[in-house]
Design a protein around this motif. Structure first.
Motif, PDB file in Angstrom:
ATOM      1  N   THR A 196       0.957  -1.376  -0.031  1.00  0.00           N
ATOM      2  CA  THR A 196       0.036   0.032   0.110  1.00  0.00           C
ATOM      3  C   THR A 196       0.875   1.236   0.146  1.00  0.00           C
ATOM      4  OG1 THR A 196      -1.302  -1.262   1.553  1.00  0.00           O
ATOM      5  CG2 THR A 196      -1.959   0.862   0.830  1.00  0.00           C
ATOM      6  N   LEU A 197       2.096   1.156   0.556  1.00  0.00           N
ATOM      7  CA  LEU A 197       2.946   2.272   0.675  1.00  0.00           C
ATOM      8  C   LEU A 197       3.687   2.492  -0.517  1.00  0.00           C
ATOM      9  CD1 LEU A 197       4.385   1.692   4.301  1.00  0.00           C
ATOM     10  CD2 LEU A 197       3.423   3.999   3.296  1.00  0.00           C
ATOM     11  N   ILE A 207      -2.072  10.748   0.543  1.00  0.00           N
ATOM     12  CA  ILE A 207      -1.827  10.464   1.895  1.00  0.00           C
ATOM     13  C   ILE A 207      -0.304  10.423   2.093  1.00  0.00           C
ATOM     14  CG2 ILE A 207      -1.983   9.485   4.069  1.00  0.00           C
ATOM     15  CD1 ILE A 207      -4.491  11.332   3.627  1.00  0.00           C
ATOM     16  N   GLU A 208       0.351  11.179   2.582  1.00  0.00           N
ATOM     17  CA  GLU A 208       2.088  11.266   2.728  1.00  0.00           C
ATOM     18  C   GLU A 208       2.316  10.982   4.096  1.00  0.00           C
ATOM     19  OE1 GLU A 208       4.737  13.812   0.496  1.00  0.00           O
ATOM     20  OE2 GLU A 208       2.815  14.969   0.324  1.00  0.00           O
ATOM     21  N   LEU A 264       0.484   6.856   0.745  1.00  0.00           N
ATOM     22  CA  LEU A 264      -0.400   5.688   0.481  1.00  0.00           C
ATOM     23  C   LEU A 264      -1.018   5.694  -0.949  1.00  0.00           C
ATOM     24  CD1 LEU A 264      -2.100   5.124   4.004  1.00  0.00           C
ATOM     25  CD2 LEU A 264      -0.624   3.795   3.035  1.00  0.00           C
ATOM     26  N   VAL A 267      -6.280   4.914  -0.704  1.00  0.00           N
ATOM     27  CA  VAL A 267      -6.708   5.940   0.176  1.00  0.00           C
ATOM     28  C   VAL A 267      -6.467   7.246  -0.585  1.00  0.00           C
ATOM     29  CG1 VAL A 267      -6.799   4.899   2.360  1.00  0.00           C
ATOM     30  CG2 VAL A 267      -4.776   6.149   1.406  1.00  0.00           C
ATOM     31  N   PRO A 292      -7.071  11.492   0.554  1.00  0.00           N
ATOM     32  CA  PRO A 292      -7.579  12.624   1.512  1.00  0.00           C
ATOM     33  C   PRO A 292      -8.997  12.822   1.534  1.00  0.00           C
ATOM     34  CG  PRO A 292      -5.683  13.286   0.600  1.00  0.00           C
ATOM     35  CD  PRO A 292      -5.781  12.182  -0.259  1.00  0.00           C
ATOM     36  N   ASN A 350     -11.280   9.936   9.897  1.00  0.00           N
ATOM     37  CA  ASN A 350      -9.746   9.673   9.985  1.00  0.00           C
ATOM     38  C   ASN A 350      -9.245  10.302   8.809  1.00  0.00           C
ATOM     39  OD1 ASN A 350     -10.930   8.188   8.073  1.00  0.00           O
ATOM     40  ND2 ASN A 350      -9.657   6.307   8.097  1.00  0.00           N
ATOM     41  N   GLY A 351      -9.833  11.411   8.055  1.00  0.00           N
ATOM     42  CA  GLY A 351      -9.294  12.135   7.144  1.00  0.00           C
ATOM     43  C   GLY A 351      -8.941  11.492   5.760  1.00  0.00           C
ATOM     44  N   VAL A 352      -9.401  10.463   5.648  1.00  0.00           N
ATOM     45  CA  VAL A 352      -9.253   9.799   4.258  1.00  0.00           C
ATOM     46  C   VAL A 352     -10.343   8.967   3.936  1.00  0.00           C
ATOM     47  CG1 VAL A 352      -6.942   9.295   4.905  1.00  0.00           C
ATOM     48  CG2 VAL A 352      -8.361   7.624   4.996  1.00  0.00           C
ATOM     49  N   GLN A 395     -11.242   5.374   2.082  1.00  0.00           N
ATOM     50  CA  GLN A 395     -10.670   4.302   1.736  1.00  0.00           C
ATOM     51  C   GLN A 395     -11.492   3.548   0.904  1.00  0.00           C
ATOM     52  OE1 GLN A 395      -8.802   2.296   5.131  1.00  0.00           O
ATOM     53  NE2 GLN A 395      -9.230   0.163   4.143  1.00  0.00           N
TER      54      GLN A 395
END
Lengths: 561, 415
Positions: free
Chosen positions: A395-396, A414-415, A427, A458, A460, A466-468, A470
């Motif tokens: 995922t990373l 999302i960093e 991500l 994901v 933002p 949780n700010g994202v 998914q």
């Protein structure tokens, strides 16, 4: 978990009994002190203490103390004589906001050797690091008692005053200079960030003992194998921690033949227990009453009152069974004990985990998989049916893979703040780049190369807690000499038909695909995916030589889970 | 043998008139009047009616449910047209219709087969019975054939599928949760003190932007959790602080599967209840043969009045048998901030000839369960499921679980 280096002979001397040399057998004994052999080479024994909260076990003396109980050499709380004395420390009121607590102990006549000194330094380092939260919560200092003039002062200094020679240096420096120039000052200076005055520990003649929690003096604050009498000091921000760390250090030196003397600290403000002075080390145990039933219910076996008492004494508590309860005396150094469950675990350990007969619980429940998982599995089956090999990627990823190599502009992503390598900094928001990365590593393998992945991505989204947002997505990448728009459209339609989706396909353009060879997929009017013939410039970015086609679909759009 | 008539050819190219009609009807309503201007509309209407695709009411045509379905399908007539054009025949009933509609006719031509031996069989050869007179060319089953790589599931994912099925069969319900998590679930609710070393930058990935999520929804729980940390609850002394509610909202990449169990407990779970998840978790590690910065944990809990430590050991033993196939299991004391008593379950690895620590578990501390409103004991465990697979398949390099090597993927065995 802390790793401790020991001398097996030294450990045996402290226990008063030989230990097995066979690692398996040695482990069976060490487990009573929550320890496990990492390495055994001759006399050098390295163990991991499997408890990040029991700092009393992070030294030879502590492990030996615990094992003397387990091996039946001693039972109940280990006793230490502590002589009264006139030794005292006065605390300055300005420390309340800087580093409020100090506790000291005096040890006379400990027989130090290089080996014992090494143990002591190791214990200090391990406790300061993990348990002391890198010296924030607590830090330990050791001094040559014979060079000290009583009484002592724990006070404050301006950064430019009270110069002294710090440990390992030969010239005098002020605390301000130490923070700037001394390696320890640079390492721990952030603990004093924002303070206008710094803590300083001095004796009656005005000599500086140390600049807590940064560095000791090179003279008084240096303990060698020849040092006869020692002052131990612990400062910190949490009183419970400061007191128990001091006691554990004092116990270690007492186990080496030292005689302990109390030191009184006088405070201008109240300690958490309401008093304004404290005599340390303080070995007074505290007590806890536990219902025998609660112990048996939690462990799942029937222990009688006498057996409970015995097991507790083996685990180095004192205990008296009364009616249907047991009164447990917890030794003062066991700061890890917060709740009866901590004591109950020690009863189980004293009994020996391998002596407990497991019973398989009956589960009165019926199992199920999530809808998301079930749907995902069906979708994976169709992809396999289309001849694709499933892959699993991280995922990373990084922005270069996500955007630049795909020929597209940078989008929201999302960093992570603390990446460990340039390769993994954010991500994924899409699966497709991961598939390109896979095929770019397989140029020399047989074609056709058709791969797919179903996975989470994901982006933002401030509306989410949780700010994202998914989403679960599917991507397919097909590379072979006949790969073209028609082929991939057939695949896209086959997927969508099999998913039971009411979809529309419209021509579109996208920087990763050749103009006019790209379609967008709409489900229920909403953009759900894209497919097309990959642009040669993207293929070159990934060092791919054969034509390729790709599809990516956001599965949430199917509204099947 | 049959061939298409000119009309049949046209329909194959442009579509059947009845199909064209319903496609049009799907886009706009039509009356009989509208149809007068359309060529071939009579045929279209009559077949569409016969198929039950349309209704006629008051001169207006309506698409039926059947008609709607037919829009997305190939009809057998369309299939028949294609087959005849390609191989000269189709199934009996379809052929009858096509002949009846003069879309196909019998074809007299047949290519005479003149080869001396039959190599590749063709429809012509089969139907003309040429094989009765001409011998087959000799082939050799020893001759090499091209390598074929079937589509298949990734081996590690397939293993995870098996594990999930096994757990489901044991009575566990699967749960899921977010990869980007509030520190509240990742640590606070698990009774990990806010200054715990494992909450720092060396153990947890922090999100750069946005830094904070919102914990407002969990206000009451947050208050309870805060109290457990600072003052202690359920007869506990607590950690004595520090506790910042701002810190609870700090966004991180989920670093432990237990975060999911905290979410399950807060979501009013059933009692008795048994839940599990295969949770992807992240740790700031350098990627190498023994470390992944991203891996999976098999996480689970059982809530029930009568569960206890002995049953937990039994459960671990059962897992070892079901998942790794060994009943050689041992237990050692262990420590986790959220469980007490805690245990490390180990299995015997025959190949390596040693005990492998693989099943950390315990009973959730009351300081964890009580603030989340749970009144019964909770058995909890979080296994390194990656290592289970590595042991099973004798894999020594962890990176192989996420391999990019197509050869490795293709060579993996499915049974």
């Amino acid at each position: 978990m802390p790793t401790i280096e020991l001398s097996l002979n030294d450990l045996e001397k402290l226990i008063g009994k030989k230990l097995p040399r066979d690692i398996e057998k040695l482990n069976e004994v060490l487990q009573y002190a929550k320890s496990e052999v990492e390495r055994l080479e001759g006399d050098n024994l390295t163990v991991t203490v499997e408890d990040g909260n029991r700092m009393d076990l992070w030294c030879a003396e502590g492990i030996a103390r615990e094992l003397r109980g387990a091996l039946g050499i001693e039972r109940g709380i280990a006793e230490y004589d502590i002589a009264k004395s006139d030794f005292s420390v006065t605390v300055d009121k300005d420390l309340e906001k800087v580093r409020p607590f100090i506790a000291c102990a005096v040890v006379k006549g400990a027989k130090l050797s290089d080996q014992i000194l090494k143990q002591l330094m190791q214990q200090q380092e391990k406790i300061d690091g993990t348990y002391g939260r890198n010296r924030k919560r607590s830090s330990i200092g050791l001094y040559d008692l014979d060079k000290i003039k009583w009484p002592l002062k724990y006070t404050v200094t301006k950064p430019g005053e009270n110069a002294f020679v710090p440990l390992g240096f030969d010239k005098s420096m002020t605390p301000g200079e130490i923070l700037e120039l001394h390696p320890k000052g640079k390492e721990y200076g952030k603990l004093l960030e924002g303070c206008r005055v710094y803590p300083i520990f001095k004796d009656a003649s005005g000599q500086v003992l140390s600049f807590p929690p940064i560095i000791n003096s090179n003279d008084i604050g240096k303990v060698t194998a020849d040092t006869k009498n020692i002052l131990i000091e612990v400062t910190g921000t949490d009183w419970r921690t400061v007191k128990s760390v001091l006691l554990v250090m004092a116990m270690s030196l007492a186990d080496r033949g030292g005689k302990l003397y109390q030191v009184t600290a006088n405070y201008p403000y109240k300690l958490p227990d309401g008093s304004i002075s404290a005599k340390t080390p303080d070995t007074e145990p505290w007590d806890m009453v536990i219902k025998q039933d609660d112990i048996n219910r939690m462990l799942g076996f029937e222990l009688g009152a006498t057996e409970m008492e015995e097991l507790l004494k083996k685990a180095r508590y004192d205990a008296v069974a009364e009616l249907d309860m047991v009164k447990v005396f917890v030794p003062a150094h066991r700061a890890d004990v917060m709740h009866p469950v901590d004591v109950i675990e020690d009863i189980a350990i004293a009994k020996g985990y391998d002596n407990i007969e497991p019973i398989i619980p009956e589960l009165p429940t019926t199992g199920s998989l999530t809808k998301l998982d079930l749907v995902t599995n069906r979708i994976r089956e169709v992809c396999v049916g289309l001849g694709c090999q499933e892959v699993l990627t991280f995922t990373l990823t990084n922005k270069k893979n996500m955007f630049e190599k795909m020929g597209s502009d940078e989008g929201k992503i999302i960093e992570v703040e603390n990446p460990v390598s340039l390769e993994f900094t954010c991500l994924r928001s899409k699966l497709m780049p991961g598939l390109f990365q896979v095929l770019s590593a397989n140029k020399h393998r047989d074609y056709p190369q058709n791969i797919f992945e179903v996975g989470d991505c994901v982006v933002p989204d401030e509306k989410e807690e949780n700010g994202v947002k998914q989403t679960r997505r599917l991507a397919i990448l097909m590379s072979h000499d006949k790969a073209n728009l028609t082929g991939i459209k057939s695949v896209a339609e086959a997927l969508l038909r099999n998913f039971g989706a009411e979809f529309e396909i419209k021509p579109t353009s996208h920087p990763s695909f050749i103009e006019s060879r790209c379609g967008e997929i709409k489900i229920g009017g909403r953009l759900a995916g894209i497919f097309g013939e990959v642009h040669p410039k993207v293929l070159r970015n990934w060092d791919m030589d054969l034509p390729a086609t790709a599809i990516e679909i956001e599965l949430d759009a199917l509204k099947k889970f | 043998m049959y061939k298409l008539t000119a009309e049949g050819e046209k329909y194959l190219r442009e579509g059947l008139p009845e199909k064209l009609l319903i496609k049009k009807l799907a886009q706009m309503p039509l009356t009989m009047q509208d149809l007068k201007t359309m060529a071939g509309s009579q045929i279209a209407v009559s077949w569409a009616k016969k198929n039950g695709w349309i209704n006629l009411s008051g001169g207006t045509l309506e698409l039926t449910e059947l008609g709607r379905k037919a829009l997305g399908m190939e009809t057998s007539i369309e299939d028949g047209l294609r087959e005849i054009s390609r191989v000269g025949s189709t199934s009996e009933p379809v052929l009858e219709v096509l002949l009846g509609r003069s879309l196909a006719e019998e074809s007299k031509e047949r290519k005479a087969f003149t080869e001396k031996e039959i190599a590749q069989l063709t429809t012509d050869i089969i139907v003309s019975r040429a094989w009765e007179k001409i011998p087959f060319k000799e082939y050799d089953a020893n001759a090499p054939a091209p390598v074929l790589h079937p589509g298949k599931k990734q081996a590690y994912r397939a293993f995870l599928d098996d594990v999930k099925r096994e757990l489901m069969a044991m009575g566990f319900t699967e749960v899921e949760g977010p990869l980007v998590e509030l520190s509240f679930f990742n640590a606070d609710a698990l009774f990990m003190p806010q200054d715990h070393p494992a909450r720092g930058i060396h153990d947890v990935y922090f999100v750069k932007e946005p830094k904070y999520g919102t914990v407002k929804r969990y206000d009451q729980f947050l208050k309870n959790v805060r109290k457990a940390h600072v003052e202690g609850v359920a007869g506990s002394k607590g950690w004595g602080g520090p506790f910042s509610e701002k810190e609870s909202g700090r966004l991180v990449l989920r670093s432990q599967g237990t975060a999911l169990s905290a979410r399950t407990l807060i979501g009013k779970p059933k009692v008795p209840g048994a839940y599990f998840a295969v949770a992807r978790v992240f740790r700031p590690e350098k990627l190498d043969a023994t470390h992944l910065m991203e891996f999976n944990q098999l996480e689970g809990i059982i809530l029930n009045k009568d569960v206890n430590f002995r049953k937990l050991l039994g459960l671990l033993k059962e897992f070892a048998v079901k998942i790794t196939g060994t009943d050689k299991v041992r237990f050692r004391p262990a420590y986790f901030p959220f469980t007490e008593p805690s245990v490390q379950g180990m299995i015997w690895h025959e190949g390596l000839k040693k005990w492998i620590e693989i099943m950390p578990a315990g009973i959730f501390r009351p300081e964890l369960t009580e603030p989340l409103g749970i009144k019964v004991p909770v058995l909890a465990w979080g296994f390194g499921v990656d290592r289970l697979f590595m042991i099973k398949e004798n894999i020594t390099d962890m990176r192989d679980l996420f391999t990019h090597d197509l050869k490795l993927l293709r060579d993996s065995k499915v049974i």
